[in-house]
Design a protein around this motif. Structure first.
Motif, PDB file in Angstrom:
ATOM      1  N   ARG A  64      -1.265   6.268   0.418  1.00  0.00           N
ATOM      2  CA  ARG A  64      -0.544   5.140   1.001  1.00  0.00           C
ATOM      3  C   ARG A  64       0.917   5.528   1.133  1.00  0.00           C
ATOM      4  O   ARG A  64       1.427   6.320   0.336  1.00  0.00           O
ATOM      5  N   PHE A  65       1.606   4.977   2.104  1.00  0.00           N
ATOM      6  CA  PHE A  65       3.055   5.200   2.178  1.00  0.00           C
ATOM      7  C   PHE A  65       3.746   4.017   2.838  1.00  0.00           C
ATOM      8  O   PHE A  65       3.124   3.239   3.561  1.00  0.00           O
ATOM      9  N   HIS A  66       5.037   3.887   2.517  1.00  0.00           N
ATOM     10  CA  HIS A  66       5.896   2.936   3.225  1.00  0.00           C
ATOM     11  C   HIS A  66       6.707   3.760   4.218  1.00  0.00           C
ATOM     12  O   HIS A  66       7.100   4.882   3.909  1.00  0.00           O
ATOM     13  N   SER A  67       6.972   3.217   5.363  1.00  0.00           N
ATOM     14  CA  SER A  67       7.773   3.953   6.333  1.00  0.00           C
ATOM     15  C   SER A  67       9.170   3.339   6.371  1.00  0.00           C
ATOM     16  O   SER A  67       9.324   2.154   6.653  1.00  0.00           O
ATOM     17  N   ASP A  68      10.162   4.145   6.058  1.00  0.00           N
ATOM     18  CA  ASP A  68      11.546   3.654   5.991  1.00  0.00           C
ATOM     19  C   ASP A  68      12.331   4.037   7.232  1.00  0.00           C
ATOM     20  O   ASP A  68      12.006   5.008   7.919  1.00  0.00           O
ATOM     21  N   GLU A  69      13.402   3.279   7.478  1.00  0.00           N
ATOM     22  CA  GLU A  69      14.400   3.655   8.498  1.00  0.00           C
ATOM     23  C   GLU A  69      15.709   3.852   7.757  1.00  0.00           C
ATOM     24  O   GLU A  69      16.295   2.879   7.274  1.00  0.00           O
ATOM     25  N   ARG A  70      16.142   5.086   7.635  1.00  0.00           N
ATOM     26  CA  ARG A  70      17.371   5.363   6.887  1.00  0.00           C
ATOM     27  C   ARG A  70      18.125   6.515   7.538  1.00  0.00           C
ATOM     28  O   ARG A  70      17.522   7.411   8.111  1.00  0.00           O
ATOM     29  N   PRO A 103      21.367   4.787   3.389  1.00  0.00           N
ATOM     30  CA  PRO A 103      21.215   3.366   3.686  1.00  0.00           C
ATOM     31  C   PRO A 103      20.167   3.094   4.764  1.00  0.00           C
ATOM     32  O   PRO A 103      19.953   3.907   5.657  1.00  0.00           O
ATOM     33  N   GLY A 104      19.528   1.945   4.657  1.00  0.00           N
ATOM     34  CA  GLY A 104      18.509   1.558   5.633  1.00  0.00           C
ATOM     35  C   GLY A 104      17.557   0.577   4.990  1.00  0.00           C
ATOM     36  O   GLY A 104      17.919  -0.125   4.052  1.00  0.00           O
ATOM     37  N   ARG A 105      16.341   0.569   5.480  1.00  0.00           N
ATOM     38  CA  ARG A 105      15.363  -0.390   4.956  1.00  0.00           C
ATOM     39  C   ARG A 105      13.949   0.116   5.202  1.00  0.00           C
ATOM     40  O   ARG A 105      13.757   1.078   5.947  1.00  0.00           O
ATOM     41  N   SER A 106      12.990  -0.572   4.598  1.00  0.00           N
ATOM     42  CA  SER A 106      11.590  -0.253   4.857  1.00  0.00           C
ATOM     43  C   SER A 106      11.201  -0.823   6.212  1.00  0.00           C
ATOM     44  O   SER A 106      11.391  -2.018   6.453  1.00  0.00           O
ATOM     45  N   ALA A 107      10.677   0.019   7.110  1.00  0.00           N
ATOM     46  CA  ALA A 107      10.294  -0.478   8.438  1.00  0.00           C
ATOM     47  C   ALA A 107       8.893  -1.074   8.413  1.00  0.00           C
ATOM     48  O   ALA A 107       8.656  -2.149   8.957  1.00  0.00           O
ATOM     49  N   ILE A 108       7.947  -0.373   7.799  1.00  0.00           N
ATOM     50  CA  ILE A 108       6.594  -0.915   7.643  1.00  0.00           C
ATOM     51  C   ILE A 108       6.138  -0.575   6.235  1.00  0.00           C
ATOM     52  O   ILE A 108       6.275   0.558   5.790  1.00  0.00           O
ATOM     53  N   ARG A 109       5.541  -1.572   5.606  1.00  0.00           N
ATOM     54  CA  ARG A 109       5.046  -1.353   4.254  1.00  0.00           C
ATOM     55  C   ARG A 109       3.524  -1.165   4.307  1.00  0.00           C
ATOM     56  O   ARG A 109       2.874  -1.509   5.272  1.00  0.00           O
ATOM     57  N   SER A 110       3.004  -0.584   3.259  1.00  0.00           N
ATOM     58  CA  SER A 110       1.546  -0.509   3.072  1.00  0.00           C
ATOM     59  C   SER A 110       0.790   0.160   4.208  1.00  0.00           C
ATOM     60  O   SER A 110      -0.132  -0.418   4.774  1.00  0.00           O
ATOM     61  N   LEU A 111       1.185   1.341   4.566  1.00  0.00           N
ATOM     62  CA  LEU A 111       0.394   2.104   5.536  1.00  0.00           C
ATOM     63  C   LEU A 111      -0.632   2.942   4.783  1.00  0.00           C
ATOM     64  O   LEU A 111      -0.351   3.451   3.697  1.00  0.00           O
ATOM     65  N   MET A 112      -1.817   3.060   5.363  1.00  0.00           N
ATOM     66  CA  MET A 112      -2.844   3.910   4.760  1.00  0.00           C
ATOM     67  C   MET A 112      -2.973   5.168   5.605  1.00  0.00           C
ATOM     68  O   MET A 112      -2.879   5.105   6.832  1.00  0.00           O
ATOM     69  N   LEU A 113      -3.219   6.244   4.939  1.00  0.00           N
ATOM     70  CA  LEU A 113      -3.359   7.504   5.639  1.00  0.00           C
ATOM     71  C   LEU A 113      -4.640   8.160   5.126  1.00  0.00           C
ATOM     72  O   LEU A 113      -4.833   8.262   3.913  1.00  0.00           O
TER      73      LEU A 113
END
Ligand SMILES: Cc1cc2nc3c(=O)[nH]c(=O)nc-3n(C[C@H](O)[C@H](O)[C@H](O)COP(=O)(O)OP(=O)(O)OC[C@H]3O[C@@H](n4cnc5c(N)ncnc54)[C@H](O)[C@@H]3O)c2cc1C
Length: 476
Positions: A259-265, A172-182
């Motif tokens: 690209r990645f989304h950073s989640d908090e879970r 359980p958790g959520r996406s903390a930041i979407r659309s990060l580029m690496l």
């Protein structure tokens, strides 16, 4: 019939440290890894003081420090830097080094202790009963399925953990930041600072050198959210960097973009019977503060000696619940800290950013607040809950994480005057030390398991602590 004492699923940093520790304790360890060859992709760059203490106990800190650059402070955002020079540790700094060096050293150590690593083994199922665990893996092509049996299994198989799924546990958790580029790029005009963290109304940019002529850029364009599957080209990264830093840093060439989304879970249970979870399989959060890999390595350092003691019959199985109790609470705290840092870093409005910088600088200038945050981010201030009635220092990190007392190889250290040591010496696993008062028993992961006040001659509770934590030879 078992194939190993412990099956470890996944050979990232968490799995490698754990497997190496278990094998060093004399256990037969099999690691199942779905990749067919080692990856040279790096995610983490920051190794914190507490992790370096754990690596020092394993004889690896010096070699790791030689691969990177120690920095005095961690730039959080804007003009706010968290000073680390005051840390009460032999490593009062942040080591900037690519994750691949951490993994290489841990891999060499694990192999040196006899860990068996099976590559191309993708775990697809785990089932257990009162006697043991069976881990099913496939060769990836689906041609061959293997079942590995062992008394215990640990899932260190990262964010998309198949072990966690097999246990039926949610994440359980959520996406903390979407659309990060690496992007890993060449820069002809790199920033003067080793670490650059900057944000404005256009977005957010993080730049760090690999040390081999390439730089890692993590960027976010505040104007648009893009699907992680969308292709990413150098021009898009260059555009954000130019708008945020006012220069494209001479960005010339990319060897890798994604690209990645950073989640908090966080998973709700780190132990289900004979199966345990550690590292990204148990918790994920934003890269802010650089705590992900560090937390996974510290999970492994907390679990390994407990699991070895249970497998060898030195401790009751219930000791494995203390792994959940201690590390789940730390994971929750890390999610909170990194979440607060990333949300502060993402502020877009210039006035809010200025107020944020002024407020953070003022608060961090107060020694208690600065020490509290640096202690938390570096892992130095972390402490575990103590049983009711225990001495006030039980659960705290020993001075220098126990390095000075000589903890190594999963051994405990008992420090105190000679009569106390004489009464408790006949234990196979104990490294004793005649250090002065206060007398204390330090666990293999550097936390205090028992202590008494200076001048107190009693050793009440010491035998119990030795037995509880598995410091005594089986049957002693
Ligand atoms: C952009 C970015 C920057 C970061 N920066 C930092 C930082 O500065 N400091 C920090 O501490 N952390 C940082 N992190 C986080 C850090 O990279 C992770 O926390 C760390 O890699 C987790 O290690 P792990 O061993 O738990 O999992 P992983 O490294 O994910 O390893 C899992 C392993 O399991 C294998 N595996 C997966 N599924 C299976 C299966 N079914 N069967 C068999 N094997 C399997 C994988 O191939 C892999 O080898 C960052 C993360 C990102 C995305």
């Amino acid at each position: 019939m078992t194939d190993a004492d412990v099956v470890v699923v996944g050979s990232g940093p968490t799995g490698l440290l754990l497997a190496g520790d278990l094998a060093e304790a004399g256990l037969q360890v099999r690691v199942l890894e779905k990749r067919t060859e080692r990856s040279n992709l790096t995610r983490a760059f920051a190794v914190h003081a507490r992790t370096l203490e754990h690596l020092q106990v394993r004889g690896l800190a010096e070699a790791l420090v030689a691969t990177g650059h120690p920095v005095d402070g961690l730039q959080l955002f804007g003009s706010v830097t968290l000073r680390l020079t005051g840390l009460d540790s032999p490593f009062p700094f942040l080591l900037i080094t690519p994750q691949l060096h951490v993994e290489r050293l841990l891999l060499e150590r694990a192999l040196g202790h006899g860990v068996q690593i099976v590559q191309g083994a993708e775990v697809t199922g785990v089932d257990q009963d009162a006697d043991g665990v069976r881990v099913t893996s496939s060769d990836g092509a689906g041609a061959r399925t293997t079942v590995t049996a062992a008394p215990f299994a640990v899932g260190t198989d990262g964010y998309r953990s198949a072990v966690r799924d097999a246990l039926g546990l949610d994440f359980p958790g959520r996406s903390a930041i979407r659309s990060l580029m690496l992007a890993d790029v060449r820069l002809t005009d790199p920033p003067a600072d080793l670490l650059t963290v900057r944000g404005n109304s256009h977005g957010f940019v993080f730049v760090v050198p690999f040390g081999d002529g390439w730089h890692r850029v993590i960027a976010r364009d505040a104007r648009r959210e893009v699907d992680v599957e969308d292709p990413l080209d150098l021009e898009e990264v260059r555009g954000v960097v130019q708008r945020v830093l006012g220069s494209d840093l001479g960005m010339a060439q990319a060897r890798w973009t994604s690209r990645f989304h950073s989640d908090e879970r966080q998973v709700s249970r780190y132990r289900v019977g004979r199966v345990l979870l550690a590292g990204d399989a148990a918790h994920v959060h934003s890269p802010a503060g650089g705590m992900g890999m560090n937390t996974g390595l510290q999970d492994a350092a907390n679990l390994s000696w407990k699991l070895a003691a249970v497998v060898e019959g030195r401790a009751e199985e219930g000791v494995l619940d203390t792994y959940h109790d201690e590390r789940h609470a730390v994971g929750t705290q890390v999610l909170r800290t990194s979440g607060a840092l990333i949300r502060a870093a993402m502020r877009r409005h210039p006035l809010t950013r200025t107020l944020r910088d002024v407020a953070f600088r003022a608060v961090l200038a107060l020694p208690p607040a600065g020490q509290a945050l640096s202690g938390r981010v570096s892992g130095i201030a972390l402490r575990y809950p103590a049983p009711a009635g225990a001495h006030a220092s039980v659960g705290r990190r020993a001075v220098d994480g126990g390095i000075g007392l000589g903890i190594e190889g999963g051994r405990f250290a008992l420090a105190g005057p000679e009569p106390l040591l004489a009464r408790h010496r006949p234990t196979r696993l104990l490294a004793t030390s005649a250090a002065q008062e206060p007398a204390q028993l330090v666990r293999p992961d550097g936390y205090i398991a028992w202590a008494r006040d200076p001048g107190d001659p009693s050793d009440a509770g010491l035998s119990q602590a030795l037995r509880r934590w598995g410091a005594l030879t089986s049957g002693a």
